[in-house]
Design a protein around this motif. Structure first.
Motif, PDB file in Angstrom:
ATOM      1  N   ILE A  21       0.837  -1.206   0.000  1.00  0.00           N
ATOM      2  CA  ILE A  21       0.000   0.000   0.000  1.00  0.00           C
ATOM      3  C   ILE A  21       0.869   1.253   0.000  1.00  0.00           C
ATOM      4  N   TYR A  22       1.906   1.272   0.845  1.00  0.00           N
ATOM      5  CA  TYR A  22       2.819   2.421   0.856  1.00  0.00           C
ATOM      6  C   TYR A  22       3.497   2.576  -0.506  1.00  0.00           C
ATOM      7  N   ALA A  23       3.878   1.457  -1.107  1.00  0.00           N
ATOM      8  CA  ALA A  23       4.550   1.486  -2.407  1.00  0.00           C
ATOM      9  C   ALA A  23       3.627   2.036  -3.489  1.00  0.00           C
ATOM     10  N   LEU A  24       2.355   1.631  -3.450  1.00  0.00           N
ATOM     11  CA  LEU A  24       1.382   2.137  -4.429  1.00  0.00           C
ATOM     12  C   LEU A  24       1.244   3.648  -4.330  1.00  0.00           C
ATOM     13  N   GLN A  25       1.322   4.170  -3.113  1.00  0.00           N
ATOM     14  CA  GLN A  25       1.244   5.608  -2.908  1.00  0.00           C
ATOM     15  C   GLN A  25       2.403   6.317  -3.608  1.00  0.00           C
ATOM     16  N   HIS A  26       3.600   5.744  -3.504  1.00  0.00           N
ATOM     17  CA  HIS A  26       4.768   6.334  -4.168  1.00  0.00           C
ATOM     18  C   HIS A  26       4.633   6.255  -5.689  1.00  0.00           C
ATOM     19  N   ILE A  27       4.114   5.130  -6.185  1.00  0.00           N
ATOM     20  CA  ILE A  27       3.957   4.968  -7.635  1.00  0.00           C
ATOM     21  C   ILE A  27       2.935   5.959  -8.173  1.00  0.00           C
ATOM     22  N   ALA A  28       1.819   6.095  -7.460  1.00  0.00           N
ATOM     23  CA  ALA A  28       0.784   7.034  -7.904  1.00  0.00           C
ATOM     24  C   ALA A  28       1.320   8.459  -7.932  1.00  0.00           C
ATOM     25  N   ALA A  29       2.208   8.782  -6.980  1.00  0.00           N
ATOM     26  CA  ALA A  29       2.760  10.141  -6.903  1.00  0.00           C
ATOM     27  C   ALA A  29       3.713  10.451  -8.040  1.00  0.00           C
ATOM     28  N   MET A  30       4.440   9.437  -8.533  1.00  0.00           N
ATOM     29  CA  MET A  30       5.483   9.714  -9.521  1.00  0.00           C
ATOM     30  C   MET A  30       5.080   9.350 -10.952  1.00  0.00           C
ATOM     31  N   CYS A  31       3.963   8.657 -11.108  1.00  0.00           N
ATOM     32  CA  CYS A  31       3.668   8.055 -12.411  1.00  0.00           C
ATOM     33  C   CYS A  31       3.503   9.088 -13.523  1.00  0.00           C
ATOM     34  N   LEU A 196      -7.766  13.723  10.905  1.00  0.00           N
ATOM     35  CA  LEU A 196      -8.665  12.829  11.632  1.00  0.00           C
ATOM     36  C   LEU A 196      -8.097  11.440  11.885  1.00  0.00           C
ATOM     37  N   SER A 197      -7.035  11.095  11.181  1.00  0.00           N
ATOM     38  CA  SER A 197      -6.505   9.727  11.291  1.00  0.00           C
ATOM     39  C   SER A 197      -5.060   9.744  11.744  1.00  0.00           C
ATOM     40  N   LYS A 198      -4.700   8.709  12.452  1.00  0.00           N
ATOM     41  CA  LYS A 198      -3.315   8.533  12.878  1.00  0.00           C
ATOM     42  C   LYS A 198      -2.834   7.160  12.421  1.00  0.00           C
ATOM     43  N   GLY A 199      -1.554   6.930  12.554  1.00  0.00           N
ATOM     44  CA  GLY A 199      -1.008   5.626  12.205  1.00  0.00           C
ATOM     45  C   GLY A 199      -1.105   5.334  10.724  1.00  0.00           C
ATOM     46  N   PHE A 200      -1.510   4.122  10.381  1.00  0.00           N
ATOM     47  CA  PHE A 200      -1.477   3.633   9.008  1.00  0.00           C
ATOM     48  C   PHE A 200      -2.339   4.473   8.071  1.00  0.00           C
ATOM     49  N   ILE A 201      -3.585   4.778   8.462  1.00  0.00           N
ATOM     50  CA  ILE A 201      -4.490   5.540   7.590  1.00  0.00           C
ATOM     51  C   ILE A 201      -3.924   6.928   7.313  1.00  0.00           C
ATOM     52  N   GLY A 202      -3.401   7.573   8.358  1.00  0.00           N
ATOM     53  CA  GLY A 202      -2.788   8.886   8.170  1.00  0.00           C
ATOM     54  C   GLY A 202      -1.594   8.844   7.243  1.00  0.00           C
ATOM     55  N   ASN A 203      -0.864   7.726   7.278  1.00  0.00           N
ATOM     56  CA  ASN A 203       0.337   7.590   6.447  1.00  0.00           C
ATOM     57  C   ASN A 203       0.025   7.373   4.967  1.00  0.00           C
ATOM     58  N   ILE A 204      -1.193   6.954   4.659  1.00  0.00           N
ATOM     59  CA  ILE A 204      -1.545   6.742   3.242  1.00  0.00           C
ATOM     60  C   ILE A 204      -2.545   7.803   2.784  1.00  0.00           C
ATOM     61  N   THR A 321       4.589  11.330   5.301  1.00  0.00           N
ATOM     62  CA  THR A 321       4.168  10.116   6.005  1.00  0.00           C
ATOM     63  C   THR A 321       5.104   9.741   7.152  1.00  0.00           C
ATOM     64  N   GLY A 322       6.374  10.169   7.050  1.00  0.00           N
ATOM     65  CA  GLY A 322       7.358   9.751   8.041  1.00  0.00           C
ATOM     66  C   GLY A 322       7.812   8.324   7.859  1.00  0.00           C
ATOM     67  N   LYS A 323       7.379   7.662   6.780  1.00  0.00           N
ATOM     68  CA  LYS A 323       7.769   6.273   6.517  1.00  0.00           C
ATOM     69  C   LYS A 323       8.977   6.267   5.589  1.00  0.00           C
ATOM     70  N   SER A 324      10.147   5.946   6.125  1.00  0.00           N
ATOM     71  CA  SER A 324      11.378   5.981   5.330  1.00  0.00           C
ATOM     72  C   SER A 324      11.996   4.595   5.153  1.00  0.00           C
ATOM     73  N   ASN A 325      11.214   3.545   5.419  1.00  0.00           N
ATOM     74  CA  ASN A 325      11.692   2.171   5.251  1.00  0.00           C
ATOM     75  C   ASN A 325      12.074   1.933   3.787  1.00  0.00           C
TER      76      ASN A 325
END
Length: 450
Positions: A21-31, A196-204, A321-325
């Protein structure tokens, strides 16, 4: 299968479905940015639509390979091992279009073979030159790196604004209320999700905004999915599809200059990412990242694509997102490689309406600039000329952003250099920092010690 997933999750520190899901977010952003270049250059060469689609899929394949090189690394020499997304660079469009114009209507396949040959040589140049750039890290204190990153964000924001209007400024519908409302809706969805969202939902939040924006666009007839039905089912990218690459000195020199501009951009992106990821700034990692970028460009020339770059919008996604994995990036690379085999999937990704991308782009690109400003906030401004340095550098960077035509009378090579806001801003801040802060530093220290 469950056992394999468990091992993967242990290595990657994230559940596999979360990485996807995180990866799809990056792909959608750069496509959108990734596919624009092959479409522009294919059109400049008057290639048939089928071959332009082939170039698009080849570009996504090379992007996937380059991203996996960056995120996993090859030994210690290639790849930054950061969450970096590689994609074809806009910086080379002007130089490559001049090649296309020379051969369009004469021998388009010779023109594209010259493009790929120059791309390969420029990639080799980048790999050789990378250690020189790595050694310059000492010239990138927070004053310099913060200014460069801010310039990057400022240079990206006009792209988001054009997307909000509809992408094509010549279109009669550009800037229509429908486009503006759709972009505003996407922006509000992302902001509300963050609020309104924290954690996973907020990150996507970016992905949610893109999906809901596209859904609304579909309901109101603002999304076009016709390319999905006409696209092939499977497409395999083979080396030298258009013939053996040719090497023309003018094209090679132009793309070497382009790569120097791209390396400035890539250096800023890497410094920004290392800061966001709380990774130590090191010349070894910077050099490895630039080498990986050069290798990606070299591979691009072999597999029918163009000079690669590290995408700033994805840095914005990481900052938001703060997700740098780095395994999120690896998963994105794997997905890009997979999508490139199936043109219908490519067509689906490229059907996201521009206003939807623009609404998300305002936040993504703004986050890049905001991270530069954050870094500038750590700089000392009392008793020195640092404020003058920042002011002058940002002012210089804004020249090509505000009035790019001001350099129209310059020679082609100077146009490539000065029409890049990042390069102009970076050169200014590095030179001024040396003049005001580095020259005479030893004498000042001797006086203070005496």
């Amino acid at each position: 299968m469950e056992g394999i997933n468990t091992k993967l999750e242990r290595v990657m520190s994230e559940p596999v479905r979360t990485l996807l899901i995180y990866a799809l977010q990056h792909i959608a952003a750069m496509c959108a940015g990734a596919i624009a270049v092959p479409i522009i250059l294919g059109g400049a060469l008057s290639l048939p639509q089928e071959e332009i689609q082939f170039l698009v899929n080849a570009t996504l394949m090379v992007s996937g390979v380059g991203t996996m090189i960056q995120t996993l690394g090859i030994g210690k020499k290639f790849g930054s091992r950061l969450l970096m997304i590689e994609g074809v660079s806009f910086a080379g469009v002007a130089a490559l279009t001049s090649v296309a114009s020379a051969y369009n209507g004469v021998d388009p396949r010779l023109g594209i073979s010259i493009m790929f040959g120059a791309t390969m040589i420029s990639g080799v140049f980048t790999m050789i030159f990378a250690p020189v750039v790595g050694k310059m890290l000492k010239f990138f204190p927070n004053l310099v790196s913060g200014t460069v990153v801010t310039c990057m964000g400022l240079s990206l924001l006009p792209v988001a604004i054009r997307w909000i209007g509809g992408g094509n400024t010549a279109s009669p519908s550009f800037g229509s209320f429908d486009n503006l409302i759709l972009a505003g809706f996407t922006l509000i969805v992302i902001l509300l999700t963050q609020k309104l969202s924290k954690g996973f939902i907020g990150n996507i939040a970016i992905l949610i905004g893109l999906l809901l924006g596209t859904l609304v666009a579909t309901v109101f007839g603002m999304a076009d999915f016709s390319a999905v039905s006409t696209a092939k089912i499977i497409n395999l990218n083979v080396p030298f599809y258009f013939g053996i690459p040719k090497f023309e000195i003018s094209a090679v020199l132009s793309l070497i200059l382009v790569q120097m501009v791209i390396m400035t951009d890539a250096t800023g992106n890497q410094i920004n990412l290392m800061d966001i990821s709380n990774q130590e700034l090191s010349k070894e990692r910077l050099t490895a990242g630039l080498r990986g970028h050069g290798l990606s460009s070299f591979i691009g020339g072999i597999f029918n694509s163009f000079p690669q770059s590290l995408f700033g919008q994805n840095v914005g996604v990481v900052a938001l997102t703060g997700k740098s994995n780095r395994y999120v990036g690896f998963t994105a690379g794997l997905l890009l490689l997979t999508v490139s085999i199936f043109p219908k999937l490519t067509a689906l990704l490229t059907s996201i309406p521009y206003p939807v991308l623009g609404g998300a782009g305002i936040i993504m690109f703004g986050m890049v600039a905001a991270n530069g400003i954050k870094r500038l906030g750590t700089v000392e401004y009392n008793g020195n000329r640092n404020l003058v340095i920042v002011a002058t550098s940002l002012g210089m960077a804004l020249i090509p952003i505000s009035v790019p035509q001001i350099f129209n009378n310059f020679s082609p090579w100077a146009n490539i250099l000065f029409k890049s806001p990042i390069t102009l801003g970076a050169l200014t801040v590095v030179i001024l920092n040396i003049i005001f802060n580095e020259l005479g530093k030893n004498k000042k220290m001797e006086v203070s010690n005496g």
